[in-house]
Design a protein around this motif. Structure first.
Motif, PDB file in Angstrom:
ATOM      1  N   SER A   1       0.864  -1.224  -0.049  1.00 35.37           N
ATOM      2  CA  SER A   1       0.076   0.056   0.062  1.00 35.37           C
ATOM      3  C   SER A   1       0.934   1.281  -0.027  1.00 35.37           C
ATOM      4  O   SER A   1       2.157   1.174   0.405  1.00 35.37           O
ATOM      5  CB  SER A   1      -0.922  -0.036   1.275  1.00 35.37           C
ATOM      6  OG  SER A   1      -0.221  -0.095   2.184  1.00 35.37           O
ATOM      7  N   LEU A   2       0.272   2.392  -0.245  1.00 34.96           N
ATOM      8  CA  LEU A   2       0.943   3.665  -0.253  1.00 34.96           C
ATOM      9  C   LEU A   2       1.654   3.959   0.906  1.00 34.96           C
ATOM     10  O   LEU A   2       1.022   3.693   1.993  1.00 34.96           O
ATOM     11  CB  LEU A   2       0.199   4.888  -0.557  1.00 34.96           C
ATOM     12  CG  LEU A   2      -0.468   4.859  -2.165  1.00 34.96           C
ATOM     13  CD1 LEU A   2      -1.562   5.935  -2.279  1.00 34.96           C
ATOM     14  CD2 LEU A   2       0.660   4.928  -2.979  1.00 34.96           C
ATOM     15  N   ASN A   3       2.878   4.387   1.220  1.00 35.75           N
ATOM     16  CA  ASN A   3       3.686   4.700   2.255  1.00 35.75           C
ATOM     17  C   ASN A   3       4.070   3.588   3.114  1.00 35.75           C
ATOM     18  O   ASN A   3       4.735   3.792   4.305  1.00 35.75           O
ATOM     19  CB  ASN A   3       2.796   5.796   2.856  1.00 35.75           C
ATOM     20  CG  ASN A   3       2.588   7.169   2.257  1.00 35.75           C
ATOM     21  OD1 ASN A   3       3.266   7.366   1.373  1.00 35.75           O
ATOM     22  ND2 ASN A   3       1.675   7.602   2.705  1.00 35.75           N
ATOM     23  N   TYR A   4       3.791   2.377   2.742  1.00 33.24           N
ATOM     24  CA  TYR A   4       4.240   1.115   3.649  1.00 33.24           C
ATOM     25  C   TYR A   4       5.346   1.102   3.788  1.00 33.24           C
ATOM     26  O   TYR A   4       6.468   1.569   2.936  1.00 33.24           O
ATOM     27  CB  TYR A   4       3.598  -0.083   3.024  1.00 33.24           C
ATOM     28  CG  TYR A   4       3.776  -1.326   3.375  1.00 33.24           C
ATOM     29  CD1 TYR A   4       3.104  -1.712   4.580  1.00 33.24           C
ATOM     30  CD2 TYR A   4       5.131  -1.942   3.368  1.00 33.24           C
ATOM     31  CE1 TYR A   4       3.451  -3.185   5.233  1.00 33.24           C
ATOM     32  CE2 TYR A   4       5.279  -3.236   4.030  1.00 33.24           C
ATOM     33  CZ  TYR A   4       4.323  -3.484   5.066  1.00 33.24           C
ATOM     34  OH  TYR A   4       4.788  -4.880   5.758  1.00 33.24           O
ATOM     35  N   PRO A   5       5.865   0.820   5.146  1.00 35.66           N
ATOM     36  CA  PRO A   5       5.289   0.632   6.394  1.00 35.66           C
ATOM     37  C   PRO A   5       4.563   1.517   7.110  1.00 35.66           C
ATOM     38  O   PRO A   5       4.208   1.517   8.133  1.00 35.66           O
ATOM     39  CB  PRO A   5       6.274  -0.408   7.009  1.00 35.66           C
ATOM     40  CG  PRO A   5       7.496   0.236   6.748  1.00 35.66           C
ATOM     41  CD  PRO A   5       7.525   0.844   5.240  1.00 35.66           C
ATOM     42  N   ASN A   6       4.962   2.907   6.502  1.00 33.19           N
ATOM     43  CA  ASN A   6       4.106   4.031   7.183  1.00 33.19           C
ATOM     44  C   ASN A   6       2.594   4.096   7.003  1.00 33.19           C
ATOM     45  O   ASN A   6       2.123   3.366   6.060  1.00 33.19           O
ATOM     46  CB  ASN A   6       4.950   5.381   6.925  1.00 33.19           C
ATOM     47  CG  ASN A   6       6.402   5.363   7.216  1.00 33.19           C
ATOM     48  OD1 ASN A   6       6.551   4.883   8.444  1.00 33.19           O
ATOM     49  ND2 ASN A   6       6.954   5.969   6.240  1.00 33.19           N
ATOM     50  N   GLU A   7       1.930   4.748   7.648  1.00 30.89           N
ATOM     51  CA  GLU A   7       0.365   5.122   7.580  1.00 30.89           C
ATOM     52  C   GLU A   7       0.107   5.506   6.242  1.00 30.89           C
ATOM     53  O   GLU A   7       0.645   6.202   5.734  1.00 30.89           O
ATOM     54  CB  GLU A   7      -0.144   5.910   8.410  1.00 30.89           C
ATOM     55  CG  GLU A   7      -0.067   5.279   9.972  1.00 30.89           C
ATOM     56  CD  GLU A   7      -1.065   6.112  10.793  1.00 30.89           C
ATOM     57  OE1 GLU A   7      -1.521   7.390  10.280  1.00 30.89           O
ATOM     58  OE2 GLU A   7      -1.365   5.676  11.861  1.00 30.89           O
ATOM     59  N   TYR A   8      -0.890   4.751   5.588  1.00 32.01           N
ATOM     60  CA  TYR A   8      -1.473   5.154   4.368  1.00 32.01           C
ATOM     61  C   TYR A   8      -2.199   6.448   4.401  1.00 32.01           C
ATOM     62  O   TYR A   8      -2.792   6.641   5.568  1.00 32.01           O
ATOM     63  CB  TYR A   8      -2.234   3.971   3.578  1.00 32.01           C
ATOM     64  CG  TYR A   8      -3.333   3.548   4.692  1.00 32.01           C
ATOM     65  CD1 TYR A   8      -4.629   4.079   4.856  1.00 32.01           C
ATOM     66  CD2 TYR A   8      -2.908   2.442   5.195  1.00 32.01           C
ATOM     67  CE1 TYR A   8      -5.326   3.436   5.739  1.00 32.01           C
ATOM     68  CE2 TYR A   8      -3.897   1.805   5.973  1.00 32.01           C
ATOM     69  CZ  TYR A   8      -5.214   2.238   6.230  1.00 32.01           C
ATOM     70  OH  TYR A   8      -6.132   1.830   7.076  1.00 32.01           O
ATOM     71  N   PRO A   9      -2.269   7.276   3.351  1.00 29.13           N
ATOM     72  CA  PRO A   9      -3.431   8.180   3.225  1.00 29.13           C
ATOM     73  C   PRO A   9      -4.606   8.098   3.598  1.00 29.13           C
ATOM     74  O   PRO A   9      -5.199   6.871   3.316  1.00 29.13           O
ATOM     75  CB  PRO A   9      -3.087   9.019   2.031  1.00 29.13           C
ATOM     76  CG  PRO A   9      -2.045   8.263   1.528  1.00 29.13           C
ATOM     77  CD  PRO A   9      -2.001   6.910   2.084  1.00 29.13           C
ATOM     78  N   GLU A  10      -5.592   8.887   4.420  1.00 27.31           N
ATOM     79  CA  GLU A  10      -6.978   8.697   4.387  1.00 27.31           C
ATOM     80  C   GLU A  10      -7.532   8.735   2.923  1.00 27.31           C
ATOM     81  O   GLU A  10      -7.106   9.545   2.054  1.00 27.31           O
ATOM     82  CB  GLU A  10      -7.488   9.698   5.405  1.00 27.31           C
ATOM     83  CG  GLU A  10      -7.227   9.357   6.671  1.00 27.31           C
ATOM     84  CD  GLU A  10      -7.581  10.315   7.709  1.00 27.31           C
ATOM     85  OE1 GLU A  10      -7.947  11.552   7.391  1.00 27.31           O
ATOM     86  OE2 GLU A  10      -7.952   9.986   8.988  1.00 27.31           O
ATOM     87  N   ASN A  11      -8.597   8.456   2.760  1.00 28.68           N
ATOM     88  CA  ASN A  11      -9.627   8.813   1.474  1.00 28.68           C
ATOM     89  C   ASN A  11      -8.870   8.364   0.355  1.00 28.68           C
ATOM     90  O   ASN A  11      -8.580   8.829  -0.786  1.00 28.68           O
ATOM     91  CB  ASN A  11      -9.914  10.186   1.449  1.00 28.68           C
ATOM     92  CG  ASN A  11     -10.909  10.783   2.409  1.00 28.68           C
ATOM     93  OD1 ASN A  11     -11.932  10.016   2.545  1.00 28.68           O
ATOM     94  ND2 ASN A  11     -10.718  11.981   3.137  1.00 28.68           N
TER      95      ASN A  11
END
Length: 1277
Positions: A1158-1168
């Motif tokens: 997912s986007l930014n993995y392993p950091n938090e992915y964006p909302e929406n």
């Protein structure tokens, strides 16, 4: 029957519609009209079935039906004679009501149409009915809603049920209390999705109506929170006729403007973004001014920040300024992610600005502020690597204080290891580098352990950079009790890796600094150090020019090459009118300016990062008033033009004129920045651009406010006129201009003739540029008019065509009367009243589309006179009749008469010369009584004569007639049928001889846009196959002659390709009628993954197979082999390009393991977030296996808020395999060679996302493999 006593067109022998006619389509407008059942009020007949379709004149109107009289045979359930009402354009629409006997209901359609069906049995009859009908406004026509601090709901019509078709609704949301703004949240949205939301959408405007700036358009299931900049928002909801949803629910409330004046004291106070800790809104423009007591400064600590990240903080941002002005020189820092910096002002004022764009929203910020004595200058600061922050000395930019002993400590954020400090501005007592009076000392680390890395004083602006190689930096600023100066401004940031070298590059010798002029007749020259060979190093060179008393200094920059691009950041010149900053220039800009007094000061700044030629300017003293504008020369290298004093503000009552010429073919002018006083028709301040060398040539555009279009001249010159009035002043404008061989946008010498010519939008059929205006002027010969037909139109759609549009004018300029405006997919036709027509194309800065193609030709202009005639009357028309008449001779007289009452749209007649004459050859028959004969004419026409005497009256008659069609003449043995096509087929056909006949046949029901074909002569034998361009979107491809049979023993090869590399192709077989064999060895199509038949095989189909294929790149090839046995129909396929992005892409599965995250993995992915992946096996015989090895998605009931879904096929319309959320892991597989996955999140449902392992394997071993994977997952847990 209407007596046409008001407005009428009269023609004899025409057909009429009696009041009791059956099976009619009637148009409803605001005037009540009526119709009755057959025979009313006497009696209707047995076994009748009549249908009336009533349609509102307005696309957003509804039909109201009032039954004023009803006498029908009854029955407990209206089973004998009855009327049924259907909510739509035919009897297949939803049933509204059924009535009989004396029932008199009132009904209203939910959409534009309503259908009534009257049916009788074979028994008792009665009087019948009388019905009144008219159009009413839709339930959501424009209304005003007063918004208070309490939440209110606004919903689409019929919400939460499906909204009607053809809606155009508007709501003006206005705050009740002065000083409040309007905030809305889209709580629910289910609207049919389309590109640019052109089919249906919810539009939000920042003002009271649609003339205000548009904020955003929503369709599909998008949601957002939006705030107005003033006291009003306008919502517009429009729907089309296609697939629909259940509409929307918007929550609205009023809130105080996020702006105001705050007072800082020694107590800590808090300030946060609107609705913190909940998400802020889009379109916010918040500004707070904080003031402390004199001789105090303000400390601002950002405690919590979650702001939408963007490069350069161009989306959402929190910005802090030193003082009460929001200029770049006062900037202390700007952040747009989760940074939590600390700021300290130099004086007792600060400005905080929080701005958000129209898209993504997050939690926002919470900060604290307080005031401290100006001598309290020992603050802890944090350096980040995202954006630089600034530190100013106490009192800056005025003057610092005596006997200061300041110590600032700068730490770096985690994951960084160095700090960079640059002196942006310095005015400290003492000659650098011998700093013996006031001094700033820089330490790497914190004393006593810190190491001194340098010091500065004097004027060291942009010449000094310090780097620490520890995680902290200490700055010491000590002043004595003598002289004080302005102080300093420093820029600091954190980084990792190799830092800038220290000491800095050597300073350049500036040369003579002071010049005194003795007269007004001599021109002088000033150049930068090293000109024209170029400067190499840092520069901070002041120049002072003094003229005789009562004179002004006029300067013209003749050459400038200071840095790349239009941004004045690495090398530039500041110009001062005495002590007041007059302008700044850099790059290739060549401004011309004049002081108001006899003192001119310049300062040349270069940071040493690059080497350029420098500048050359001429100057002289003068007593003449300044007249701006001059002659410029454009080359193939980009140059820049700016309004006087840009960006510091132009003067009132200016009229500047620039003539730009070139030796190249033409000139392109692009407005980069624009800030002028607006006003209707740009009647205050404006810039006018002309396609030529003066204002007498064709105007390409007149601009004001913030418009930033581009123009291309048709020749080698462009004329620009800048005008200002005596009222407001704004920043002005910046233009870049380049010469070359550009595609001309617009032309002023088009000639209409008997032959069809065309006009195309810029870059057609590719997407036209945004912010563009084009003007075409068409002329015809004397005595002729210009006919313009829209052949193709694909513009972004908007109600009223206010965004992108084409406007047609009845004359030689855009000042002529308008013939109309179109947008979207409209294809109207226009005819000028004289020999000139002007066409203007406008596009805004939001969306773009394919554009348009217009066809124009000349028409003979008939002579029209006012007179009367005694010629025989052919017929009389009124209301909405449509009929064709033929004169008996070579002239026709038409009389149009109106009364003084209601106005209507009028009529349109088409006149054509014909050699046909009405001749009654013989009588076909006569009938009366109950006879029902049938007749067929011997030629193109038929005359029906109805006679009655003065005795007995009867019920009358009803005749059905139809054309048998001249196309029957083509069905002869002399011409064999080559092909038949309909719908959206696009075949290629070639004759076997020297002629071909094409027949176009239509029925009496639905019409469409028609067809366009190209034909040419050829000596080559017809071969099938070729190259198909899929760049414009989806399309269809058929086998030769489809849907008819074709020749045997042939091979056809097509390559379908798109010009966009980040695109793949989806091929769907719509129809397949070929010989069926196990290996497709008779007839068959081989599909390969590339530009030739030698590319990797994707598959093969024959018989009645209808598979789907997916390429791995922008091209796919179809090879069609036709055997020698049975004659077959062939095939039809649909091709669809699919574009990729960072969030949407194709993954080719191989036997080796591939990772997808997912986007930014392993950091938090964006909302929406909404992302999709297509997993395709490299070998089409294999299946796709996906193992979820890591999963952290915030769990919600039924995984409704954030989830990862897998589908068994190419889209989410295929069968769902499994949905994942929370921390669930597992494995899934496809049944074929393609799998589709989507990842969707909503606001507030965060997590680190997921990691997938993707691979392919033969279908025969998939079950065993999945059992092993599942057991591994269990053991891991």
């Amino acid at each position: 029957m209407e007596d046409c006593s008001s407005d009428s067109i009269s023609v004899y022998n025409g057909n009429t519609t009696s009041a009791g006619s059956c099976n009619l389509t009637l148009m409803a407008d605001s005037k009540p009209r009526y119709f009755v059942s057959p025979g009313y009020p006497t009696a209707y007949g047995n076994n009748e079935q009549c249908t009336w379709t009533l349609t509102a004149d307005s696309v957003s109107g509804q039909v109201r039906v009032i039954v004023t009289d009803s006498h029908l045979e009854g029955g407990a359930h209206c089973q004998f004679d009855y009327v049924k009402a259907f909510d739509g354009k035919d009897i297949n629409s939803p049933l509204l009501d059924t009535w009989c006997q004396i029932t008199r209901p009132t009904l209203t359609s939910t959409g534009r149409s309503l259908t009534l069906m009257f049916k009788t049995d074979d028994s008792t009859t009665n009087d019948g009915f009388n019905i009144t009908y008219f159009q009413i406004r839709a339930p959501c026509s424009n209304s005003t809603v007063v918004v208070t601090p309490s939440f209110i709901n606004i919903t689409s019509p019929n919400y939460p049920n499906q909204y009607p078709s053809n809606l155009d609704c508007g709501w003006t949301l206005r705050a009740r209390d002065p000083g409040n703004i309007v905030a809305i949240g889209i709580a629910d949205l289910s609207v049919a999705w389309s590109q640019n939301c052109s089919t249906a959408g919810l539009e939000v405007y920042d003002g009271a109506d649609r003339t205000a700036p548009i904020i955003n358009i929503f369709c599909g299931s998008l949601k957002d929170s939006i705030a107005s900049s003033g006291d009003s928002l306008f919502l517009r909801f429009h729907s089309g006729t296609g697939s629909q949803g259940h509409g929307f629910r918007v929550v609205a409330l009023a809130m105080p403007e996020c702006t105001g004046n705050l007072t800082a004291t020694s107590n800590v106070q808090a300030l946060s973004s609107p609705f913190f800790p909940d998400n802020y809104f889009s379109n916010l423009h918040c500004k707070w001014t904080i003031t402390a007591d004199v001789n105090r400064t303000i400390i601002i600590n950002v405690g919590v920040a979650q702001i939408q990240p963007s490069t350069g903080c161009t989306a959402d941002s929190l910005t802090v300024y030193n003082g009460n002005a929001t200029t770049a020189s006062n900037l202390l820092g700007s952040s747009c992610r989760d940074d939590d910096p600390t700021y300290q002002t130099g004086i007792n004022k600060a400005v905080i600005v929080f701005e958000t764009d129209n898209y993504f929203v997050m939690m926002g910020f919470n900060l604290t502020y307080k005031s401290v004595p100006s001598s309290s200058c020992s603050t802890f600061l944090v350096a980040f690597d995202s954006y630089p922050y600034y530190l100013v000395s106490p009192g800056y930019p005025n003057a610092y204080y005596n006997n200061l002993d300041c110590a600032w400590t700068i730490f770096i954020a985690s994951s960084l290891d160095k700090i960079e400090l640059e002196v942006v501005s310095s005015d400290v007592e003492g000659p650098y580098p011998a700093c013996g009076h006031d001094v700033v000392t820089v330490y790497s680390g914190i004393p006593p352990d810190g190491i001194k890395v340098g010091e500065f004083c004097g004027n060291t602006t942009n010449t000094t950079i310090f780097t620490t190689y520890t995680t902290a930096m200490r700055l010491s600023f000590k002043t004595n009790s003598a002289v004080v100066r302005r102080g300093f401004k420093l820029r600091y940031s954190g980084f990792s890796g190799t830092g800038p070298t220290n000491p800095p590059p050597p300073s350049l010798p500036c040369g003579k600094a002071n010049y005194t002029l003795s007269d007004t007749s001599t021109n002088y020259t000033l150049t930068s150090p090293g000109y024209p060979k170029g400067y190499n190093g840092k520069a901070n060179c002041p120049y002072s020019i003094t003229g005789p008393p009562n004179t002004m200094i006029h300067v013209k920059v003749t050459d400038s090459s200071l840095s790349t691009g239009p941004f004045c950041d690495s090398a530039y010149v500041n110009v001062y009118d005495g002590k007041k900053l007059l302008t700044v220039w850099c790059s290739r800009q060549k401004p011309e300016f004049q002081t108001t007094g006899n003192q001119l000061n310049l300062r040349f700044i270069a940071n040493g990062s690059s080497r350029y030629k420098g500048f050359n300017l001429t100057y002289f003293a003068t007593t003449a008033p300044y007249s701006c504008g001059n002659q410029l020369t454009a080359s193939t290298t980009t140059d820049y033009l700016r309004s006087p004093n840009y960006p510091l503000g132009y003067q009132n009552n200016e009229d500047c004129q620039w003539k730009i010429t070139t030796s190249e073919k033409n000139i392109r002018v692009e407005f980069i920045e624009m800030s002028l006083q607006g006003g209707r028709n740009c009647d205050h301040d404006y810039v006018a651009v002309y396609d030529g060398s003066s204002t007498s040539t064709q105007m390409l555009g007149k601009l004001c406010s913030t418009a930033t279009p581009s123009f291309t001249s048709s020749g080698s010159s462009v004329f620009i006129h800048f005008h200002t009035d005596a009222s407001e002043s704004h920043n002005g404008f910046k233009i870049k201009y380049t010469a070359g061989n550009f595609s001309v946008c617009g032309k002023t010498d088009l000639k209409a003739s008997d032959f069809i010519s065309n006009i195309k939008s810029p870059e057609y059929p590719y997407y036209y540029p945004r912010n563009t205006e084009c003007v075409w002027k068409i002329s015809a010969d004397s005595g002729f008019t210009v006919r313009l037909a829209v052949s193709e139109s694909s513009l972004t759609n908007s109600s009223g065509c206010v965004n992108d549009y084409v406007q047609v004018y009845d004359g030689p300029s855009v000042s002529s009367a308008s013939l109309g405006r179109f947008c979207g997919i409209q294809t109207p036709t226009y005819i000028s009243s004289g020999r000139y027509m002007t066409v203007k194309f406008h596009s805004n800065g939001v969306n773009s589309d394919k554009g348009f193609k217009l066809l124009y030709t000349s028409d003979f202009k008939p002579s029209v006179t006012r007179s009367t005639s005694t010629s025989p009357l052919l017929g009389r028309l009124c209301w909405s009749n449509e009929i064709t008449y033929l004169s008996s001779g070579n002239s026709v007289f038409i009389q149009f008469r109106t009364d003084g009452q209601n106005e209507h749209r009028g009529f349109k007649l088409e006149l054509a010369e014909s050699t046909d004459r009405i001749t009654v050859v013989d009588e076909l028959g006569t009938f009366c009584g109950n006879a029902t004969p049938a007749y067929t004419s011997n030629n193109w026409g038929m005359v029906v004569e109805f006679r009655t005497n003065g005795n007995i009256a009867g019920k009358g008659f009803r005749i059905q007639y139809q054309s048998s069609g001249p196309y029957r003449q083509c069905n002869s043995t002399e011409a064999s049928e080559l092909s038949v096509w309909c719908a959206d087929m696009a075949p290629t056909v070639q004759s076997t001889g020297q002629s071909m006949t094409i027949v176009f046949q239509t029925d009496r029901s639905i019409t469409s846009s028609g067809f366009q074909l190209e034909y040419f002569q050829t000596n080559e034998q017809y071969t099938c196959g070729g190259h198909v361009n899929a760049s414009d979107g989806e399309g269809y491809l058929t086998s030769p002659g489809y849907p008819d049979s074709h020749d045997r023993n042939r091979y056809c090869e097509w390559t379908i390709q798109t010009s966009k590399n980040d695109t793949i192709l989806n091929i769907t077989v719509v129809d397949s009628r070929m010989d069926d064999s196990v290996s497709c060895n008779h007839d068959g199509v081989k599909v390969t993954d590339g530009i030739s038949s030698n590319s990797s095989l994707l598959g093969e189909f024959c018989g009645n197979m209808k598979p789907t294929y997916l390429s791995s790149g922008p091209a796919i090839t179809l090879g069609y082999s036709i055997g020698s046995e049975n004659i077959t129909r062939g095939f039809k396929i649909k091709y669809t390009p699919i574009s990729f992005s960072a969030c949407n892409r194709l993954v080719l599965a191989t036997p080796d393991l591939s990772n997808v995250t997912s986007l930014n993995y392993p950091n938090e992915y964006p909302e929406n977030t909404y992302c999709w992946w297509i997993f395709r096996a490299r070998d089409p015989k294999n299946v796709v296996v996906v193992e979820v090895t890591d999963m952290s998605i915030k769990k919600s009931p039924n995984c409704a808020r954030a989830f990862l879904s897998f589908y068994n096929g190419i889209s989410n319309h295929n069968k769902l395999i499994k949905k994942f959320c929370g921390d669930t892991k597992g494995a899934v597989s496809s049944s074929g060679d393609v799998m589709y996955a989507t990842f969707q999140t909503l606001q507030g449902w965060n997590g680190t996302g997921f990691r997938l392992v993707v691979f392919e394997m033969p279908n025969s071993i998939i079950c065993t493999t999945l059992l092993i994977i599942k057991s591994l997952v269990v053991i891991d847990i």
